[in-house]
Design an enzyme around this catalytic site. Structure first.
Site, PDB file in Angstrom:
ATOM      1  CG  HIS A  82       0.980   0.321  -2.021  1.00 37.96           C
ATOM      2  ND1 HIS A  82       0.028   1.299  -2.250  1.00 37.96           N
ATOM      3  CD2 HIS A  82       1.415  -0.052  -3.249  1.00 37.96           C
ATOM      4  CE1 HIS A  82      -0.111   1.497  -3.547  1.00 37.96           C
ATOM      5  NE2 HIS A  82       0.723   0.700  -4.173  1.00 37.96           N
TER       6      HIS A  82
ATOM      7  CE  LYS B 128       3.803   3.924  -3.621  1.00 35.10           C
ATOM      8  NZ  LYS B 128       2.512   3.242  -3.597  1.00 35.10           N
TER       9      LYS B 128
ATOM     10  CG  ASP C 174      19.832  15.611   8.293  1.00 33.83           C
ATOM     11  OD1 ASP C 174      21.013  15.412   8.545  1.00 33.83           O
ATOM     12  OD2 ASP C 174      19.475  16.140   7.216  1.00 33.83           O
TER      13      ASP C 174
ATOM     14  CG  HIS D 141       0.229   5.774  -9.604  1.00 32.37           C
ATOM     15  ND1 HIS D 141       1.069   6.036  -8.532  1.00 32.37           N
ATOM     16  CD2 HIS D 141       0.012   4.438  -9.581  1.00 32.37           C
ATOM     17  CE1 HIS D 141       1.359   4.909  -7.909  1.00 32.37           C
ATOM     18  NE2 HIS D 141       0.722   3.925  -8.519  1.00 32.37           N
TER      19      HIS D 141
ATOM     20  CE  LYS E  86      -1.245   5.260  -5.184  1.00 30.87           C
ATOM     21  NZ  LYS E  86      -1.774   4.586  -6.307  1.00 30.87           N
TER      22      LYS E  86
ATOM     23  CG  ASP F 252     -16.616  21.652   1.085  1.00 37.74           C
ATOM     24  OD1 ASP F 252     -17.035  21.322  -0.038  1.00 37.74           O
ATOM     25  OD2 ASP F 252     -17.261  21.467   2.133  1.00 37.74           O
TER      26      ASP F 252
END
Length: 484
Positions: free
Chosen positions: A225, A227, A232, A402, A404, A409
């Site tokens: 899952h 990404k 370079d 979507h 995550k 703080d």
């Protein structure tokens, strides 16, 4: 007198009952580490004798993971040894003052929990919109002179997916080494013609698990899952965006709110190691002389970062779980969370609600619509349990959330691919960037507060008004969540 065989043949239900009992005992020994999952599967097997056990083998069992992915975990351990530079970086931060000492202690916790590669001297850029993120990513790919490594769960067969494949093919023809790794399950409807042209031009392509065996293999439950992009010149990307038009807000769910970071500096080394470990697991075309891909590792800024990867290949408990729990524990004033799937296990649920009980302002944004069956009602049920302890939950009304991301703080945060559910924390291969940067984390808070303008606050009272049918959906959703 009838023989025992004749007796058994005369009682097929007895045979099925005995076989089912034996299979339950077999499952008990297989799933020693997860009694909750075991009990749920027992219920399935009672109502679906024998068939329930077959379903368990294909979509539920986890015992094989400790064996199948052992060699991959060993390679990750080798990479950890190669990252001794993180010790020096942590000590420099520790000696920089009181706040630096606090960050160093948290970084030590993350490292001891399985995170790798604490680096300082990075320059990070935050993306919350797919149009901006992909414009920058494609620009970096166009400017690549030596190599481009991409690892994405999904690449759609649409305009953006094919534009990427055309660009990668062009870079191969220019003499750039391009490797593309994607998940066989996630890429089931990917740009097959574009990939074929890419490979014909000399591009290197690998699937995380093979399509031909996926339907008959329990590995379908362990999806890559992640990404990640590594280019370079010392540039990397980590985040939650897959490749496709929907991530530009052009899908059926409308505007797409996600989060990713672009990284320049020494953290590029750590991201590259992550890709190499996954590539070498999937492909016979091994990357061995990894030092030639180092790129420019000079300091570019003041941002510190660690890479947190979880999955069935980790040697012990999932580092992503420890990361999320650690951020909740670190928070003293504010804890802001984006997640499309709010289904924390009991331990993480305890950390989040304990933060609220300590007086921390805990706010969570979740979607107001589902993108998968049962997810919406799981979200509502888990939100209700947290709201009872002072956590504030908001439904995102401007398309689909979507992202995550967690931030505490305005000082420490996480951006990556791992949802707050059992699939991400137990089954999938995930990668997050653990960020120690007041500049980036303050920006994350700003974006979160801006998102609240497009949200409706949820409440326990609203949850309690659901009808009988919706109550049934909550019960069924919770049951299937436990079987994941």
């Amino acid at each position: 007198m009838h023989s025992l065989l004749d007796l058994l043949l005369g009682y097929p239900l007895v045979i099925a009952f005995v076989v089912n009992i034996v299979l339950m005992i077999v499952m008990l020994f297989m799933e020693k580490q997860d009694p909750k999952s075991f009990l749920l599967w027992i219920i399935v097997m009672i109502f679906l004798p024998v068939i329930g056990f077959l379903l368990y083998l294909f979509i539920g069992q986890t015992f094989y993971m400790r064996r199948v992915f052992r060699i991959k975990g060993a390679s990750d351990e080798d990479l950890r040894e190669a990252l001794e530079l993180e010790t020096d970086a942590i000590e420099r931060i520790r000696n920089s003052g009181p706040e630096g000492k606090e960050i160093a202690e948290f970084a030590d916790y993350i490292r001891n929990s399985g995170g790798i590669g604490f680096t300082s001297g990075n320059r990070m850029e935050l993306f919350t919109d797919g149009n901006e993120k992909f414009a920058r990513l494609f620009e970096d790919i166009r400017n690549a002179k030596s190599y481009v490594f991409l690892e994405y769960y999904i690449i759609r067969n649409d305009r953006l997916g094919n534009e990427l494949m055309d660009l990668l093919t062009q870079k191969v023809e220019e003499g750039v080494e391009v490797r593309l790794l994607t998940d066989a399950f996630g890429n089931g409807k990917g740009p097959k013609e574009g990939i074929k042209k890419f490979k014909a031009a000399g591009g290197k392509f690998a699937l995380f698990h093979k399509t031909i065996t996926l339907l008959l293999s329990p590995k379908k439950n362990n999806r890559n899952h992640r990404k990640i992009a590594i280019i370079d010149g010392g540039t990397s990307y980590v985040g939650g965006f897959n490749i496709g038009d929907e991530y530009l807000g052009k899908g059926k769910l409308g505007h797409w709110r996600d989060t990713a970071v672009r990284i320049e500096g020494p953290a590029h080394l750590v991201c590259m190691f992550r890709f190499i470990a996954d590539w070498n697991y999937c492909s016979l075309d091994q990357i061995k002389e990894y030092w030639k891909y180092l790129g420019d590792l000079d300091a570019k800024g003041n941002d510190c970062m660690q890479l947190i990867s979880g999955g069935p290949d980790v040697p012990s408990d999932n580092p992503v779980q420890f990361q999320y729990e650690g951020i909740a524990h670190y928070a003293k004033e504010r804890l802001y969370i984006h997640t499309p799937y709010l289904a924390p296990n009991d331990a993480m649920n305890e950390f989040i609600r304990t933060a609220a009980l300590r007086g921390v302002d805990v706010r969570i944004i979740i979607p107001d619509k589902p993108d998968h069956p049962f997810v919406y009602w799981n979200n509502m049920s888990c939100a209700n349990r947290l709201m009872r302890h002072g956590v504030r939950v908001y439904l995102y009304n401007n398309g689909f959330i979507h992202s995550k991301a967690l931030v505490a703080d305005g000082k420490v945060g996480s951006v990556g691919s791992a949802n707050m559910d059992d699939r991400s924390l137990r089954l999938n291969f995930e990668t997050n960037a653990m960020i120690y940067s007041e500049g980036i984390c303050s920006k994350m808070e700003e974006e979160f507060l801006k998102d609240l303008e497009d949200c409706t606050e949820y409440s326990c009272e609203e949850y309690s008004k659901k009808g009988l049918f919706n109550t049934f959906k909550v019960v069924v959703s919770s049951f299937f969540r436990g079987l994941a």
